[in-house]
Design a protein around this motif. Sequence first.
Motif, PDB file in Angstrom:
ATOM      1  N   LEU A 170      39.938  40.866  23.925  1.00 23.55           N
ATOM      2  CA  LEU A 170      38.873  41.090  24.568  1.00 23.55           C
ATOM      3  C   LEU A 170      37.920  39.714  25.314  1.00 23.55           C
ATOM      4  CD1 LEU A 170      37.012  43.316  22.005  1.00 23.55           C
ATOM      5  CD2 LEU A 170      38.846  43.840  23.713  1.00 23.55           C
ATOM      6  N   ALA A 171      38.474  38.749  24.998  1.00 15.54           N
ATOM      7  CA  ALA A 171      37.778  37.417  25.413  1.00 15.54           C
ATOM      8  C   ALA A 171      38.375  37.422  27.222  1.00 15.54           C
ATOM      9  CB  ALA A 171      38.478  36.209  24.899  1.00 15.54           C
ATOM     10  N   ARG A 172      39.262  38.372  27.435  1.00 19.61           N
ATOM     11  CA  ARG A 172      39.949  38.267  28.817  1.00 19.61           C
ATOM     12  C   ARG A 172      38.859  39.040  29.674  1.00 19.61           C
ATOM     13  NH1 ARG A 172      44.857  35.989  29.689  1.00 19.61           N
ATOM     14  NH2 ARG A 172      45.157  37.381  31.290  1.00 19.61           N
ATOM     15  N   LEU A 173      38.116  39.877  29.230  1.00 22.66           N
ATOM     16  CA  LEU A 173      37.182  40.695  29.913  1.00 22.66           C
ATOM     17  C   LEU A 173      36.125  40.287  30.743  1.00 22.66           C
ATOM     18  CD1 LEU A 173      36.997  43.789  27.453  1.00 22.66           C
ATOM     19  CD2 LEU A 173      38.528  43.614  29.155  1.00 22.66           C
ATOM     20  N   GLU A 174      35.539  40.737  31.649  1.00 19.52           N
ATOM     21  CA  GLU A 174      34.514  39.956  32.453  1.00 19.52           C
ATOM     22  C   GLU A 174      33.167  40.391  31.568  1.00 19.52           C
ATOM     23  OE1 GLU A 174      34.321  42.036  36.065  1.00 19.52           O
ATOM     24  OE2 GLU A 174      36.162  40.787  36.937  1.00 19.52           O
ATOM     25  N   MET A 175      32.450  39.274  31.995  1.00 17.40           N
ATOM     26  CA  MET A 175      30.957  39.090  31.203  1.00 17.40           C
ATOM     27  C   MET A 175      30.313  40.716  31.422  1.00 17.40           C
ATOM     28  SD  MET A 175      29.039  37.609  29.249  1.00 17.40           S
ATOM     29  CE  MET A 175      29.760  36.023  29.121  1.00 17.40           C
ATOM     30  N   GLY A 176      30.260  41.411  32.229  1.00 18.93           N
ATOM     31  CA  GLY A 176      29.602  42.528  32.539  1.00 18.93           C
ATOM     32  C   GLY A 176      29.934  43.584  31.600  1.00 18.93           C
ATOM     33  N   LEU A 177      31.231  43.805  31.256  1.00 18.41           N
ATOM     34  CA  LEU A 177      31.809  44.546  30.055  1.00 18.41           C
ATOM     35  C   LEU A 177      31.480  44.112  28.842  1.00 18.41           C
ATOM     36  CD1 LEU A 177      35.312  45.220  31.708  1.00 18.41           C
ATOM     37  CD2 LEU A 177      33.297  46.396  32.233  1.00 18.41           C
ATOM     38  N   ILE A 178      31.663  42.909  28.548  1.00 22.34           N
ATOM     39  CA  ILE A 178      31.376  42.281  27.229  1.00 22.34           C
ATOM     40  C   ILE A 178      29.851  42.682  26.724  1.00 22.34           C
ATOM     41  CG2 ILE A 178      31.034  39.961  26.031  1.00 22.34           C
ATOM     42  CD1 ILE A 178      34.056  41.028  26.303  1.00 22.34           C
ATOM     43  N   GLN A 179      28.984  42.497  27.771  1.00 16.97           N
ATOM     44  CA  GLN A 179      27.601  42.801  27.425  1.00 16.97           C
ATOM     45  C   GLN A 179      27.238  44.036  26.872  1.00 16.97           C
ATOM     46  OE1 GLN A 179      26.078  41.113  31.302  1.00 16.97           O
ATOM     47  NE2 GLN A 179      24.193  40.737  29.916  1.00 16.97           N
ATOM     48  N   ILE A 180      28.169  44.978  27.691  1.00 13.11           N
ATOM     49  CA  ILE A 180      27.755  46.604  27.242  1.00 13.11           C
ATOM     50  C   ILE A 180      28.561  46.776  25.833  1.00 13.11           C
ATOM     51  CG2 ILE A 180      28.276  49.088  27.982  1.00 13.11           C
ATOM     52  CD1 ILE A 180      27.751  47.939  30.746  1.00 13.11           C
ATOM     53  N   LEU A 181      29.793  46.272  25.780  1.00 12.52           N
ATOM     54  CA  LEU A 181      30.469  46.461  24.812  1.00 12.52           C
ATOM     55  C   LEU A 181      30.019  45.918  23.359  1.00 12.52           C
ATOM     56  CD1 LEU A 181      33.171  47.370  23.370  1.00 12.52           C
ATOM     57  CD2 LEU A 181      34.320  45.011  23.868  1.00 12.52           C
ATOM     58  N   VAL A 182      29.313  44.747  23.232  1.00 13.28           N
ATOM     59  CA  VAL A 182      28.586  43.961  22.231  1.00 13.28           C
ATOM     60  C   VAL A 182      27.437  44.910  22.003  1.00 13.28           C
ATOM     61  CG1 VAL A 182      27.320  41.966  21.516  1.00 13.28           C
ATOM     62  CG2 VAL A 182      29.358  41.822  22.780  1.00 13.28           C
ATOM     63  N   LYS A 183      26.470  45.474  23.117  1.00 13.67           N
ATOM     64  CA  LYS A 183      25.445  46.337  22.498  1.00 13.67           C
ATOM     65  C   LYS A 183      26.004  47.591  21.760  1.00 13.67           C
ATOM     66  CE  LYS A 183      22.232  45.232  26.407  1.00 13.67           C
ATOM     67  NZ  LYS A 183      21.591  45.913  27.489  1.00 13.67           N
ATOM     68  N   MET A 184      27.127  48.248  22.421  1.00 15.46           N
ATOM     69  CA  MET A 184      27.690  49.456  21.432  1.00 15.46           C
ATOM     70  C   MET A 184      28.179  49.142  20.345  1.00 15.46           C
ATOM     71  SD  MET A 184      29.961  51.378  24.451  1.00 15.46           S
ATOM     72  CE  MET A 184      30.502  52.719  23.417  1.00 15.46           C
ATOM     73  N   MET A 185      28.731  47.786  20.051  1.00 15.58           N
ATOM     74  CA  MET A 185      29.095  47.368  18.847  1.00 15.58           C
ATOM     75  C   MET A 185      27.865  47.318  17.813  1.00 15.58           C
ATOM     76  SD  MET A 185      32.206  44.531  19.586  1.00 15.58           S
ATOM     77  CE  MET A 185      33.854  45.162  19.820  1.00 15.58           C
ATOM     78  N   ILE A 186      27.020  46.694  18.450  1.00 17.25           N
ATOM     79  CA  ILE A 186      25.790  46.469  17.303  1.00 17.25           C
ATOM     80  C   ILE A 186      25.256  47.861  16.933  1.00 17.25           C
ATOM     81  CG2 ILE A 186      23.161  45.746  17.347  1.00 17.25           C
ATOM     82  CD1 ILE A 186      24.151  43.492  19.515  1.00 17.25           C
ATOM     83  N   SER A 187      25.013  48.797  17.845  1.00 13.38           N
ATOM     84  CA  SER A 187      24.697  50.076  17.652  1.00 13.38           C
ATOM     85  C   SER A 187      25.595  50.797  16.495  1.00 13.38           C
ATOM     86  CB  SER A 187      24.559  50.686  18.691  1.00 13.38           C
ATOM     87  OG  SER A 187      25.700  51.296  19.377  1.00 13.38           O
ATOM     88  N   ARG A 188      26.769  50.756  16.403  1.00 18.77           N
ATOM     89  CA  ARG A 188      27.830  51.151  15.698  1.00 18.77           C
ATOM     90  C   ARG A 188      28.093  50.423  14.481  1.00 18.77           C
ATOM     91  NH1 ARG A 188      31.201  54.343  19.111  1.00 18.77           N
ATOM     92  NH2 ARG A 188      30.024  54.824  20.784  1.00 18.77           N
ATOM     93  N   GLY A 189      27.156  49.549  14.250  1.00 23.86           N
ATOM     94  CA  GLY A 189      27.235  48.793  12.865  1.00 23.86           C
ATOM     95  C   GLY A 189      28.072  47.650  12.615  1.00 23.86           C
ATOM     96  N   ILE A 190      28.875  47.232  13.605  1.00 29.55           N
ATOM     97  CA  ILE A 190      29.820  45.881  13.414  1.00 29.55           C
ATOM     98  C   ILE A 190      29.091  44.887  13.240  1.00 29.55           C
ATOM     99  CG2 ILE A 190      31.501  44.511  14.709  1.00 29.55           C
ATOM    100  CD1 ILE A 190      32.320  47.480  14.727  1.00 29.55           C
ATOM    101  N   ASP A 191      29.671  44.164  12.002  1.00 25.96           N
ATOM    102  CA  ASP A 191      29.176  42.972  11.453  1.00 25.96           C
ATOM    103  C   ASP A 191      28.624  41.768  12.845  1.00 25.96           C
ATOM    104  OD1 ASP A 191      29.760  40.179  10.211  1.00 25.96           O
ATOM    105  OD2 ASP A 191      28.745  41.380   8.527  1.00 25.96           O
TER     106      ASP A 191
END
Length: 445
Positions: free
Chosen positions: A152-173
Amino acid sequence: MENSALDLEVEVNGEETFTVNKRSCFEEILQFCYSNGKVDMNPSNIASLYCAAYFMEMKETVLGSETLYEKSVRFLEEIHDWSWPEVVAALKQCQHFVSMAFSTGIIYKFFDSVISSVAVPCETSPCSSFSSSSSSGFRYSCDTATWWFGDLARLEMGLIQILVKMMISRGIDHGILGRFLFYYQKSRASCTTREEGINTFETVVEMLDWLDLRTLSYKSLFRILTDASNLEISHRCRSKLEKLIGSELDHASLDSLLIPSPPGASYSYDVHLVLRLLQLVLSREACTLPLNRLKKVTSLIDMYLMELAPDPCLEPSLFTDLIRAVPNSARESLDRIHASVNLYLEVHSDLSNEQKMDICSGLDYKKLSAKALSSVVPDNFRTCFRKTIILKSKFNKRKLNYHDESKQVKAELQAMEQGAAKLERICRQLEVQMHRNRMNISSYE
């Protein structure tokens, strides 16, 4: 044509454009149209085929044949059976037409699949089913919860931002997400331009602010703070990063505070930074910060002062500011401060008596042990008594002609009077405390 690597830019309805590889997408669409609906769909081309079918409005069934859009939807229904590399490959393809991937919603299907895989405990995670050398230089071992970082570190920053937000909402540590963001910033720093590096850094700091600060590694926070000195990040970003660190300063170690001074400074460590961090802790949380946490911060600063004291280039004002930044009420004993002051005065033997007294005058001598106090008078404060006598003598002689003096002389006399009074107070305080300590010592003999 066989070795063509050209990209084709397709405009849809005069509004949206996206880039597709001529062999991997455009020819496959032609193949579908001229081969009775036959097309080779796979995770590596499904995103471009789906988006193309959606925006080319290839949805209506013709003569009972399944459309390209319908075939794409049916193929995506089996995404839960895809391997981890296939999901990552599909997600990476979306980076070529990000706006279309979001507007069609296909990228969220890939995000959901990624999060489901990340949420799986490591012993059953998909990392055991594949190996990749694409990011081997940064890959974490699979026996941790970080097996997915390298891909996932190879993804662009725009995708990472949205992915991290979704991970937070899904309860990822949050602790795992924090480690990923530190990893992402470090891995991208060496493969981007300076401008991209600054943007990545500032965005990572913004995302760290979304997480529970108690889960973040203090060592990593200070590491990126050190990295910030090599980047021209915005004042807003630097302030936010310092706020993240300052809010949990009691968790820091001495080594973390030993950050080199900025370019152009002669002293060894960045004292101004530590003063700013202290201000964040004490000015905003002084009323609510638990006493045990305040004592930890105080102990940390006292150790930091011992590291600073031998620095021959450290200005007396900075040393004094740091001593006084923490209230004496937070210290049970001033013996460690006394030791650092003694060391500083030994190294800076060329200081004037006024400078020495300014350093020492803010200390509460009641919190010095008998041993420490007994060493104060003969070593560093003997000049107090001599200075007091000299100042009072000069003052009394010139006070007789006070009304005949000029304004400048009057100002000098007033300063002399204030200095003499200040020194007298210190001397009296020392005498009283010395007497008490002698009484305490004799009571145990």
